[in-house]
Motif scaffolding. Structure first.
Motif, mmCIF file in Angstrom:
data_model
loop_
_atom_site.group_PDB
_atom_site.id
_atom_site.type_symbol
_atom_site.label_atom_id
_atom_site.label_comp_id
_atom_site.label_asym_id
_atom_site.label_seq_id
_atom_site.Cartn_x
_atom_site.Cartn_y
_atom_site.Cartn_z
ATOM 1 N N TYR A 292 5.777 0.895 11.420
ATOM 2 C CA TYR A 292 6.776 1.214 12.432
ATOM 3 C C TYR A 292 6.535 2.630 12.903
ATOM 4 N N ASN A 293 6.550 2.836 14.230
ATOM 5 C CA ASN A 293 6.327 4.164 14.786
ATOM 6 C C ASN A 293 7.319 4.405 15.917
ATOM 7 N N ASN A 294 8.110 5.483 15.798
ATOM 8 C CA ASN A 294 9.088 5.849 16.814
ATOM 9 C C ASN A 294 8.783 7.268 17.283
ATOM 10 N N ILE A 295 8.084 7.376 18.400
ATOM 11 C CA ILE A 295 7.688 8.689 18.908
ATOM 12 C C ILE A 295 8.896 9.535 19.280
ATOM 13 N N LYS A 296 9.925 8.910 19.797
ATOM 14 C CA LYS A 296 11.100 9.651 20.260
ATOM 15 C C LYS A 296 11.900 10.256 19.114
ATOM 16 N N PHE A 297 11.809 9.673 17.922
ATOM 17 C CA PHE A 297 12.563 10.186 16.776
ATOM 18 C C PHE A 297 11.604 10.935 15.844
ATOM 19 N N LYS A 298 11.223 12.142 16.295
ATOM 20 C CA LYS A 298 10.365 13.028 15.511
ATOM 21 C C LYS A 298 9.073 12.338 15.057
ATOM 22 N N ASN A 299 8.573 11.467 15.916
ATOM 23 C CA ASN A 299 7.324 10.733 15.635
ATOM 24 C C ASN A 299 7.367 10.088 14.249
ATOM 25 N N LEU A 300 8.455 9.409 13.962
ATOM 26 C CA LEU A 300 8.621 8.756 12.667
ATOM 27 C C LEU A 300 7.595 7.637 12.496
ATOM 28 N N LYS A 301 6.925 7.653 11.352
ATOM 29 C CA LYS A 301 5.971 6.606 11.008
ATOM 30 C C LYS A 301 6.276 6.086 9.607
ATOM 31 N N VAL A 302 6.417 4.770 9.500
ATOM 32 C CA VAL A 302 6.666 4.138 8.205
ATOM 33 C C VAL A 302 5.764 2.912 8.102
ATOM 34 N N SER A 303 5.071 2.772 6.996
ATOM 35 C CA SER A 303 4.202 1.614 6.816
ATOM 36 C C SER A 303 4.328 1.084 5.394
ATOM 37 N N LEU A 304 4.312 -0.231 5.274
ATOM 38 C CA LEU A 304 4.339 -0.910 3.978
ATOM 39 C C LEU A 304 3.074 -1.752 3.877
ATOM 40 N N GLN A 305 2.298 -1.494 2.844
ATOM 41 C CA GLN A 305 1.012 -2.178 2.683
ATOM 42 C C GLN A 305 1.004 -3.042 1.441
ATOM 43 N N SER A 306 0.513 -4.254 1.597
ATOM 44 C CA SER A 306 0.329 -5.180 0.487
ATOM 45 C C SER A 306 -1.168 -5.329 0.244
ATOM 46 N N GLU A 307 -1.605 -5.044 -0.973
ATOM 47 C CA GLU A 307 -3.029 -5.139 -1.323
ATOM 48 C C GLU A 307 -3.199 -6.127 -2.468
ATOM 49 N N TYR A 308 -4.051 -7.134 -2.245
ATOM 50 C CA TYR A 308 -4.313 -8.120 -3.295
ATOM 51 C C TYR A 308 -5.806 -8.118 -3.592
ATOM 52 N N VAL A 309 -6.142 -7.930 -4.864
ATOM 53 C CA VAL A 309 -7.531 -7.907 -5.304
ATOM 54 C C VAL A 309 -7.748 -9.091 -6.234
ATOM 55 N N PHE A 310 -8.663 -9.966 -5.875
ATOM 56 C CA PHE A 310 -8.953 -11.147 -6.679
ATOM 57 C C PHE A 310 -9.774 -10.765 -7.905
ATOM 58 N N ALA A 311 -9.770 -11.648 -8.900
ATOM 59 C CA ALA A 311 -10.646 -11.451 -10.054
ATOM 60 C C ALA A 311 -12.082 -11.758 -9.644
ATOM 61 N N GLN A 312 -13.014 -10.956 -10.130
ATOM 62 C CA GLN A 312 -14.423 -11.205 -9.840
ATOM 63 C C GLN A 312 -14.868 -12.462 -10.601
ATOM 64 N N ASN A 313 -15.396 -13.440 -9.875
ATOM 65 C CA ASN A 313 -15.782 -14.701 -10.526
ATOM 66 C C ASN A 313 -17.284 -14.858 -10.684
ATOM 67 N N GLU A 314 -18.063 -13.872 -10.222
ATOM 68 C CA GLU A 314 -19.515 -13.913 -10.404
ATOM 69 C C GLU A 314 -19.968 -12.601 -11.019
ATOM 70 N N PHE A 315 -20.491 -12.687 -12.241
ATOM 71 C CA PHE A 315 -20.907 -11.481 -12.951
ATOM 72 C C PHE A 315 -21.934 -11.876 -14.014
ATOM 73 N N PRO A 316 -22.833 -10.958 -14.382
ATOM 74 C CA PRO A 316 -23.831 -11.266 -15.416
ATOM 75 C C PRO A 316 -23.218 -11.171 -16.808
ATOM 76 N N ASN A 317 -23.827 -11.840 -17.743
ATOM 77 C CA ASN A 317 -23.394 -11.764 -19.135
ATOM 78 C C ASN A 317 -24.176 -10.656 -19.830
ATOM 79 N N ASN A 318 -23.540 -9.497 -19.987
ATOM 80 C CA ASN A 318 -24.159 -8.364 -20.667
ATOM 81 C C ASN A 318 -23.578 -8.148 -22.056
#
Length: 272
Positions: free
Chosen positions: A163-189
């Motif tokens: 959300y960005n409101n330039i007229k109200f002191k250039n207010l900026k608000v952001s909500l971020q959702s980050e999803y990281v999957f499990a790695q399913n391809e990897f070597p056996n070390n």
């Protein structure tokens, strides 16, 4: 290091564009890859380099399709990168020293293939609200051993509403959702170690990636005029709002502890 790029840009119409790119690049081994031969204190492991390493040579081909109009932007970028003499570091054993037992990681060279796709999209709901989406997928393979490469980033996606409101002191608000999957391809070390006390061998699981995780992040900022020429931007960021416990597959300290929990960041910036 050397790099050369050849690209072709084709505009389908006012909104659609195709871009084909091929890049040749080389990278000389860095000093750590050549001269490492002892304990790396920051991550509590012994690293072993090799003075015989040659420069990496990579051939990367990518195709980008983009669509842009007044309210919606979209791009998709599949790529293929073949790297000759790719330098990789991987665990091989545990070594006992007068300071304790430490994992031993050795550098080696192989021929590798990286392929993946990046997707970006942005939608303008109105003059104040915007939605963005990012998705990144990359797979890496050791072409000599015919195995997945270690330490490849898992699939991850980010969605954000701002959300960005330039007229109200250039207010900026952001909500971020980050999803990281499990790695399913990897070597056996994994490897076995001998325990003198019990006179048995135990397997050390150093390969299994951590579970998938989801994070919520919040960022906000406002501008304040302090004089005719000076202004102050006050920003507040909150990472991992829900204080989730997680471990990042690419974090070298994941063997010992969780990643950072809820974190507050106050930012003051003077503009003059």
């Amino acid at each position: 290091n050397l790099s050369a790029t050849l690209g072709f840009n084709y505009k389908l119409n006012d909104n659609n564009t195709l871009f084909l790119n091929h890049a040749l690049s080389t990278r000389a081994p860095n000093p750590s890859e050549l001269f490492s031969d002892g304990l790396h204190h920051a991550i509590a492991r012994i690293e072993v380099g090799d003075l015989r390493f040659k420069s990496e040579v990579g051939h990367k081909t990518s195709l980008t399709y983009s669509y842009n109009n007044e309210n919606f932007n979209f791009s998709i970028n599949p790529f293929l990168n073949n790297i000759q003499d790719f330098i990789v570091i991987e665990p091989v054993e545990i070594r006992e020293t007068i300071r304790g037992n430490f994992q031993v990681w050795e550098y080696r060279q192989t021929d590798s293939q990286l392929l993946g796709v990046d997707i970006d999209a942005a939608y303008k709901i109105n003059n104040n609200f915007n939605i963005t989406h990012q998705l990144s997928l990359v797979k890496g393979y050791d072409r000599i051993r015919d195995l997945p490469l270690i330490n490849m980033p898992p699939v991850n996606t980010k969605n954000e509403i701002s959300y960005n409101n330039i007229k109200f002191k250039n207010l900026k608000v952001s909500l971020q959702s980050e999803y990281v999957f499990a790695q399913n391809e990897f070597p056996n070390n994994n490897f076995e170690v001998y325990l003198p006390i019990t006179e048995t061998y135990e397997e050390v699981d150093i390969s299994t990636p951590p579970d998938a995780y989801h994070l919520l992040n919040l960022n906000a900022s406002m501008d304040f005029k302090t004089s005719k020429k000076l202004s102050l931007t006050v920003g507040l960021g909150v990472n991992n709002i829900l204080n989730s416990s997680y471990r990042n597959y690419l974090n070298l300290l994941r063997f010992y502890s969780d990643d950072m929990g809820r974190n507050f960041l106050l930012n003051l910036k003077f503009n003059y």
